[in-house]
Write a protein that holds these residues in place. Structure first.
Motif, PDB file in Angstrom:
ATOM      1  N   LEU A 253       0.817  -1.218   0.000  1.00 37.45           N
ATOM      2  CA  LEU A 253       0.000   0.000   0.000  1.00 37.45           C
ATOM      3  C   LEU A 253       0.852   1.272   0.000  1.00 37.45           C
ATOM      4  N   PHE A 254       1.859   1.335   0.862  1.00 34.88           N
ATOM      5  CA  PHE A 254       2.700   2.538   0.906  1.00 34.88           C
ATOM      6  C   PHE A 254       3.391   2.778  -0.439  1.00 34.88           C
ATOM      7  N   PRO A 255       4.060   1.776  -1.022  1.00 27.41           N
ATOM      8  CA  PRO A 255       4.717   2.046  -2.309  1.00 27.41           C
ATOM      9  C   PRO A 255       3.720   2.477  -3.382  1.00 27.41           C
ATOM     10  N   LYS A 256       2.534   1.895  -3.391  1.00 28.20           N
ATOM     11  CA  LYS A 256       1.569   2.203  -4.451  1.00 28.20           C
ATOM     12  C   LYS A 256       0.941   3.580  -4.258  1.00 28.20           C
ATOM     13  N   SER A 257       0.605   3.913  -3.019  1.00 29.82           N
ATOM     14  CA  SER A 257      -0.147   5.143  -2.793  1.00 29.82           C
ATOM     15  C   SER A 257       0.686   6.301  -2.265  1.00 29.82           C
ATOM     16  N   CYS A 258       1.849   6.013  -1.707  1.00 28.27           N
ATOM     17  CA  CYS A 258       2.609   7.086  -1.046  1.00 28.27           C
ATOM     18  C   CYS A 258       4.000   7.273  -1.644  1.00 28.27           C
ATOM     19  N   GLY A 259       4.463   6.329  -2.455  1.00 25.68           N
ATOM     20  CA  GLY A 259       5.820   6.390  -2.980  1.00 25.68           C
ATOM     21  C   GLY A 259       5.958   7.403  -4.095  1.00 25.68           C
ATOM     22  N   GLY A 260       7.170   7.634  -4.535  1.00 18.52           N
ATOM     23  CA  GLY A 260       7.438   8.580  -5.618  1.00 18.52           C
ATOM     24  C   GLY A 260       8.415   9.636  -5.155  1.00 18.52           C
ATOM     25  N   SER A 261       9.222  10.121  -6.099  1.00 18.94           N
ATOM     26  CA  SER A 261      10.312  11.034  -5.739  1.00 18.94           C
ATOM     27  C   SER A 261       9.815  12.333  -5.128  1.00 18.94           C
ATOM     28  N   ILE A 262       8.592  12.783  -5.508  1.00 15.62           N
ATOM     29  CA  ILE A 262       8.106  14.025  -4.917  1.00 15.62           C
ATOM     30  C   ILE A 262       7.122  13.737  -3.789  1.00 15.62           C
ATOM     31  N   CYS A 263       7.014  12.490  -3.425  1.00 18.75           N
ATOM     32  CA  CYS A 263       6.103  12.126  -2.335  1.00 18.75           C
ATOM     33  C   CYS A 263       6.930  11.640  -1.139  1.00 18.75           C
ATOM     34  N   HIS A 264       6.476  10.568  -0.535  1.00 13.94           N
ATOM     35  CA  HIS A 264       7.134  10.126   0.699  1.00 13.94           C
ATOM     36  C   HIS A 264       8.199   9.075   0.400  1.00 13.94           C
ATOM     37  N   GLU A 265       9.148   9.476  -0.412  1.00  8.87           N
ATOM     38  CA  GLU A 265      10.208   8.549  -0.788  1.00  8.87           C
ATOM     39  C   GLU A 265      11.453   9.354  -1.153  1.00  8.87           C
ATOM     40  N   GLY A 266      12.596   8.772  -0.927  1.00 12.36           N
ATOM     41  CA  GLY A 266      13.839   9.397  -1.370  1.00 12.36           C
ATOM     42  C   GLY A 266      14.544  10.170  -0.274  1.00 12.36           C
ATOM     43  N   ALA A 267      15.554  10.942  -0.721  1.00 13.04           N
ATOM     44  CA  ALA A 267      16.414  11.633   0.227  1.00 13.04           C
ATOM     45  C   ALA A 267      15.682  12.763   0.944  1.00 13.04           C
ATOM     46  N   GLU A 268      14.755  13.411   0.227  1.00 12.05           N
ATOM     47  CA  GLU A 268      14.009  14.516   0.852  1.00 12.05           C
ATOM     48  C   GLU A 268      12.517  14.267   0.713  1.00 12.05           C
ATOM     49  N   PRO A 269      11.993  13.336   1.484  1.00  8.07           N
ATOM     50  CA  PRO A 269      10.572  12.991   1.341  1.00  8.07           C
ATOM     51  C   PRO A 269       9.677  14.119   1.855  1.00  8.07           C
ATOM     52  N   ALA A 270       8.474  14.192   1.349  1.00  5.70           N
ATOM     53  CA  ALA A 270       7.510  15.199   1.781  1.00  5.70           C
ATOM     54  C   ALA A 270       7.280  15.087   3.281  1.00  5.70           C
ATOM     55  N   ALA A 271       7.240  16.228   3.945  1.00  4.83           N
ATOM     56  CA  ALA A 271       7.016  16.312   5.385  1.00  4.83           C
ATOM     57  C   ALA A 271       8.085  15.546   6.169  1.00  4.83           C
ATOM     58  N   GLY A 272       9.207  15.272   5.526  1.00  8.18           N
ATOM     59  CA  GLY A 272      10.277  14.544   6.191  1.00  8.18           C
ATOM     60  C   GLY A 272       9.918  13.113   6.520  1.00  8.18           C
ATOM     61  N   LEU A 273       8.910  12.594   5.829  1.00  6.72           N
ATOM     62  CA  LEU A 273       8.391  11.278   6.171  1.00  6.72           C
ATOM     63  C   LEU A 273       8.617  10.291   5.022  1.00  6.72           C
TER      64      LEU A 273
END
Lengths: 230, 152
Positions: free
Chosen positions: B53-73
């Motif tokens: 669920l997290f990878p499908k709905s929350c992942g992505g470079s401008i979302c909650h993934e990577g070195a600078e995730p949204a909201a630091g999460l």
């Protein structure tokens, strides 16, 4: 100017679904304006001198849609593109066929002024596209030429209708075929048929609010225009 | 019109090539596999919240993934549970995952249509279905409280 149509249908919509409305409209008058600049004309270098920067904008000045209940909804439809084309003459002389690879960016918006519950059921689309293709022209007889174009469309986004579905993937093609009649020096009258097809696939899972296998969004139009090259 | 028939054929081939390509490339829309599973009684199985669920709905470079995730999460990199359970949100007040009170957890609340802070999630992706929301709530409830937050 153009007389255009749109047909939108879902593929394999869940039979019990009530939120998957197909849509069609035909005979929509549209106005179009386009142009091409050849900024390297001054170089005189073959091929390079003919490189063109193109742009076009088309819109429906007045369009309303109606639902089964009979209510009219103000609808807006426009599209545009900017691009680069490189005409290549396949032979010598003015009569030689010309083929032009082209690449560009385009958009197509089709939206409804509806904010009620119906807004979540009608196919509002906002395509943002990368366009890659070819156009060509062959002189047939005297002042008449056959013109054709094909482009593959890679949508970067598709708008609200696709955001309702899980894992939507969209592809598209655009085809134009017509004839041009040179009636004065540098001036042509053209008549062509254009067809744009977006095909999509969805991957719903049980429990999703919207369930369909995909959708087919087709646009067609008969175009009558005047081209002038000073 | 070109007088040489071979030249004419070549010219026509050049013009018709795009059309042939069109026929070959014209795509068809997707089909719905096993439609019966969407009808009542078709059953629903919760996806694994962390790995599906997290990878499908929350992942992505401008979302909650990577070195600078949204909201630091970061909801994708290993160690998701330790970054969520009993930890405070950075941009919104509240405990990200509170097993004691799952429905007050910031993670769960942000998935609702009208969260108390910021925009509803996920942005640019399909909203979670009621079944998926229930899965998230149940997953939160199943976590083990750590007994403390970020504050010392």
């Amino acid at each position: 100017m153009e007389v255009a149509a749109r047909w939108f249908v879902y593929s394999d919509p869940l039979k019990i679904a009530t939120n998957l409305r197909p849509y069609d409209t035909v005979g929509v008058p549209m106005l179009s304006l386009g142009g091409e600049l050849q900024p390297l004309r001054w170089t005189g270098v073959p091929v390079l001198a003919d490189v063109g920067i193109t742009g076009a904008y088309t819109f429906a000045p007045s369009l309303t849609s109606s639902v089964t209940e009979g209510r009219d909804i103000q609808t807006s439809w426009d599209r545009g593109d900017v691009g680069l084309r490189v005409p290549i003459r396949l032979g010598r002389g003015a009569r030689a066929p010309v083929v032009a690879p082209r690449v560009g960016y385009g958009w197509l918006d089709f939206s409804f002024q509806e904010t009620g519950p119906l807004a979540a059921e009608i196919p509002t689309a906002g395509y943002r596209l990368v366009r890659v293709g070819l156009d060509g022209r062959i002189r047939l007889a005297g002042p008449i030429a056959l013109v054709a174009a094909f482009e593959y469309l890679e949508p970067l986004s598709g708008g609200a209708v696709y955001e309702r579905f899980r894992d939507a993937t969209i592809g598209g093609i655009d085809v134009d075929l017509g004839v041009a009649f040179a009636f004065a020096k540098g001036a042509e009258l053209s008549l062509s048929f254009g067809y744009t097809r977006f095909f999509s696939t969805f991957v719903p899972v049980p429990g999703d609010a919207y369930v369909a296998g995909g959708a087919l969004d087709q646009f067609g139009g008969v175009k009558l225009g005047i081209d002038y090259a000073p | 019109m070109p007088r040489n028939p071979r030249a004419l054929r070549r010219a026509l081939a050049a013009a018709l090539f795009p059309l042939a390509l069109t026929l070959l490339a014209a795509g068809c829309p997707g089909r719905l596999e096993n439609p019966d599973r969407f009808l009542d009684g078709g059953g629903f199985t919760c996806p694994d919240v962390v790995t599906e669920l997290f990878p499908k709905s929350c992942g992505g470079s401008i979302c909650h993934e990577g070195a600078e995730p949204a909201a630091g999460l970061d909801l994708i990199a290993p160690g998701v549970v330790s970054r969520l359970v009993d930890k405070m949100g950075r941009d919104c007040p509240g405990i990200l995952v509170d097993p004691v009170d799952p429905e007050s957890s910031l993670l769960y609340e942000k998935l609702l249509p009208l969260p108390s802070c910021g925009s509803p999630m996920p942005i640019g992706k399909p909203t979670l279905t009621p079944d998926e929301l229930a899965c998230v709530r149940d997953w939160i409830s199943a976590q083990t409280p750590t007994g403390g937050g970020d504050e010392p």
